[in-house]
Design an enzyme around this catalytic site. Structure first.
Site, PDB file in Angstrom:
ATOM      1  N   TYR A 126      45.011  38.399  36.104  1.00  0.00           N
ATOM      2  CA  TYR A 126      44.154  39.594  36.097  1.00  0.00           C
ATOM      3  C   TYR A 126      44.387  40.395  34.823  1.00  0.00           C
ATOM      4  O   TYR A 126      43.439  40.822  34.155  1.00  0.00           O
ATOM      5  CB  TYR A 126      44.489  40.405  37.352  1.00  0.00           C
ATOM      6  CG  TYR A 126      44.027  41.833  37.371  1.00  0.00           C
ATOM      7  CD1 TYR A 126      42.705  42.164  37.670  1.00  0.00           C
ATOM      8  CD2 TYR A 126      44.920  42.885  37.124  1.00  0.00           C
ATOM      9  CE1 TYR A 126      42.290  43.493  37.711  1.00  0.00           C
ATOM     10  CE2 TYR A 126      44.516  44.209  37.163  1.00  0.00           C
ATOM     11  CZ  TYR A 126      43.201  44.503  37.458  1.00  0.00           C
ATOM     12  OH  TYR A 126      42.785  45.816  37.496  1.00  0.00           O
TER      13      TYR A 126
HETATM   14  N1  LIG Z   1      43.587  48.691  42.248  1.00  0.00           N
HETATM   15  C1  LIG Z   1      44.366  49.192  41.313  1.00  0.00           C
HETATM   16  O1  LIG Z   1      45.477  49.664  41.572  1.00  0.00           O
HETATM   17  C2  LIG Z   1      43.875  49.199  39.877  1.00  0.00           C
HETATM   18  C3  LIG Z   1      44.737  49.659  38.896  1.00  0.00           C
HETATM   19  C4  LIG Z   1      44.271  49.763  37.603  1.00  0.00           C
HETATM   20  C5  LIG Z   1      42.956  49.408  37.300  1.00  0.00           C
HETATM   21  N2  LIG Z   1      42.142  48.931  38.273  1.00  0.00           N
HETATM   22  C6  LIG Z   1      40.749  48.593  37.884  1.00  0.00           C
HETATM   23  O2  LIG Z   1      39.952  49.761  38.009  1.00  0.00           O
HETATM   24  C7  LIG Z   1      38.581  49.402  38.201  1.00  0.00           C
HETATM   25  C8  LIG Z   1      37.962  50.217  39.322  1.00  0.00           C
HETATM   26  O3  LIG Z   1      38.769  50.161  40.486  1.00  0.00           O
HETATM   27  P1  LIG Z   1      38.155  50.523  41.931  1.00  0.00           P
HETATM   28  O4  LIG Z   1      39.303  50.724  42.839  1.00  0.00           O
HETATM   29  O5  LIG Z   1      37.098  51.554  41.810  1.00  0.00           O
HETATM   30  O6  LIG Z   1      37.476  49.104  42.251  1.00  0.00           O
HETATM   31  P2  LIG Z   1      36.481  48.698  43.437  1.00  0.00           P
HETATM   32  O7  LIG Z   1      36.398  49.761  44.465  1.00  0.00           O
HETATM   33  O8  LIG Z   1      36.868  47.315  43.861  1.00  0.00           O
HETATM   34  O9  LIG Z   1      35.061  48.632  42.687  1.00  0.00           O
HETATM   35  C9  LIG Z   1      34.700  47.575  41.872  1.00  0.00           C
HETATM   36  C10 LIG Z   1      33.183  47.504  41.855  1.00  0.00           C
HETATM   37  O10 LIG Z   1      32.797  46.384  41.027  1.00  0.00           O
HETATM   38  C11 LIG Z   1      31.651  45.838  41.618  1.00  0.00           C
HETATM   39  N3  LIG Z   1      31.406  44.455  41.240  1.00  0.00           N
HETATM   40  C12 LIG Z   1      32.122  43.362  41.552  1.00  0.00           C
HETATM   41  N4  LIG Z   1      31.521  42.254  41.096  1.00  0.00           N
HETATM   42  C13 LIG Z   1      30.372  42.676  40.486  1.00  0.00           C
HETATM   43  C14 LIG Z   1      29.296  42.007  39.854  1.00  0.00           C
HETATM   44  N5  LIG Z   1      29.256  40.670  39.744  1.00  0.00           N
HETATM   45  N6  LIG Z   1      28.285  42.752  39.341  1.00  0.00           N
HETATM   46  C15 LIG Z   1      28.296  44.102  39.460  1.00  0.00           C
HETATM   47  N7  LIG Z   1      29.280  44.786  40.065  1.00  0.00           N
HETATM   48  C16 LIG Z   1      30.303  44.070  40.572  1.00  0.00           C
HETATM   49  C17 LIG Z   1      31.877  45.929  43.119  1.00  0.00           C
HETATM   50  O11 LIG Z   1      30.640  45.846  43.769  1.00  0.00           O
HETATM   51  P3  LIG Z   1      30.518  45.804  45.394  1.00  0.00           P
HETATM   52  O12 LIG Z   1      30.784  47.203  45.858  1.00  0.00           O
HETATM   53  O13 LIG Z   1      29.122  45.355  45.615  1.00  0.00           O
HETATM   54  O14 LIG Z   1      31.551  44.820  45.876  1.00  0.00           O
HETATM   55  C18 LIG Z   1      32.557  47.288  43.243  1.00  0.00           C
HETATM   56  O15 LIG Z   1      31.635  48.286  43.505  1.00  0.00           O
HETATM   57  C19 LIG Z   1      38.582  47.898  38.446  1.00  0.00           C
HETATM   58  O16 LIG Z   1      38.190  47.233  37.266  1.00  0.00           O
HETATM   59  C20 LIG Z   1      40.035  47.576  38.744  1.00  0.00           C
HETATM   60  O17 LIG Z   1      40.369  46.267  38.347  1.00  0.00           O
HETATM   61  C21 LIG Z   1      42.566  48.822  39.553  1.00  0.00           C
END
Ligand SMILES: NC(=O)c1ccc[n+]([C@@H]2O[C@H](COP(=O)([O-])OP(=O)(O)OC[C@H]3O[C@@H](n4cnc5c(N)ncnc54)[C@H](OP(=O)(O)O)[C@@H]3O)[C@@H](O)[C@H]2O)c1
Length: 210
Positions: A126
């Site tokens: 990732y």
């Molecule tokens: N989790 C952690 O602790 C962490 C830490 C640092 C950074 N991050 C990063 O921060 C970012 C935002 O996090 P978050 O918690 O808001 O993530 P999230 O709730 O999982 O939201 C990700 C969004 O991306 C969309 N998505 C996935 N595949 C797609 C596609 N093919 N086309 C268009 N949209 C798509 C999803 O759509 P659907 O709603 O339709 O599924 C979802 O709405 C992510 O990139 C994550 O990797 C996460």
């Protein structure tokens, strides 16, 4: 300022759309994957576009002044989706921005994406995908800001963070504070060209990103 939010149905994406909708001078264009999601947003007065990073997404960027990329394939999909969404989806959006605009690009990346070798175990692929997307953006010529938050929580935001090009300690940050940081970057040209690790901290967002 019209701001395309890629990943608008996500946890940060929703908070960001709300903030952009409520603030003076910013209008979000929410890109989501499902027509029902778009309809619900439109009922709340938000401009919404259906798009898919693995398919067509270009109408979400029409007429935009800036884009915030906060999409991600999530922990429940395989490494193929990490490649196709977090990396290649981001690169496809960047390519479109280079060709057709907008030039302002805020990337929600992840802490340690600058140095995936510092991580071990399952998270490394990732982080490599995030690293490659960030590297692409750094070399793109776009007016970028890269936000690299630590572990995301759903706690209420405090408006106070720690931000630096590199933070060694591990930690967390509420998604609300990441959304606040993204909005601040959109409003602050001095953040163009900057890369920030972001954690919860003691300093107001505006000051921490100065
Ligand atoms: N989790 C952690 O602790 C962490 C830490 C640092 C950074 N991050 C990063 O921060 C970012 C935002 O996090 P978050 O918690 O808001 O993530 P999230 O709730 O999982 O939201 C990700 C969004 O991306 C969309 N998505 C996935 N595949 C797609 C596609 N093919 N086309 C268009 N949209 C798509 C999803 O759509 P659907 O709603 O339709 O599924 C979802 O709405 C992510 O990139 C994550 O990797 C996460």
């Amino acid at each position: 300022m019209r701001v395309s939010v890629i990943g608008a149905n996500g946890k940060i994406g929703r908070l960001l759309v709300e903030r952009l909708q409520a603030a003076a001078g910013t209008v979000p264009v929410a890109m989501v994957r499902e027509e029902e999601q778009a309809a619900a947003l439109r009922e709340g007065g938000v401009e919404a576009v259906v798009g898919d990073l693995e398919g067509d997404f270009t109408s979400a960027l029409d007429g935009a002044d800036a884009v915030v990329f906060t999409a991600g394939s999530g922990a429940h999909t395989g490494k193929d989706k990490t490649l196709l969404v977090d990396l290649w989806g981001a690169v496809r959006v960047m390519k479109h921005c280079i060709a057709r605009g907008p030039r302002r690009f805020i990337m929600v990346s992840a802490m340690r994406a600058g140095d995936p070798d510092a991580a071990s175990g399952g998270i490394k692929p990732y982080l490599v995908a995030k690293w490659a997307a960030d590297e692409w953006l750094l070399r793109s010529g776009l007016d970028f800001t890269i936000l690299r938050p630590g572990g995301l929580t759903d706690d209420a935001g405090t408006g106070r963070v720690e931000a630096a090009a590199r933070i060694e300690r591990r930690g967390t940050i509420p998604r609300e504070d990441v959304a606040a940081a993204a909005v601040h970057c959109l409003r602050t040209p001095e953040t163009v060209g900057q890369v920030y690790d972001l954690l919860s901290g003691d300093v107001p967002v505006e000051k921490a990103l100065r």
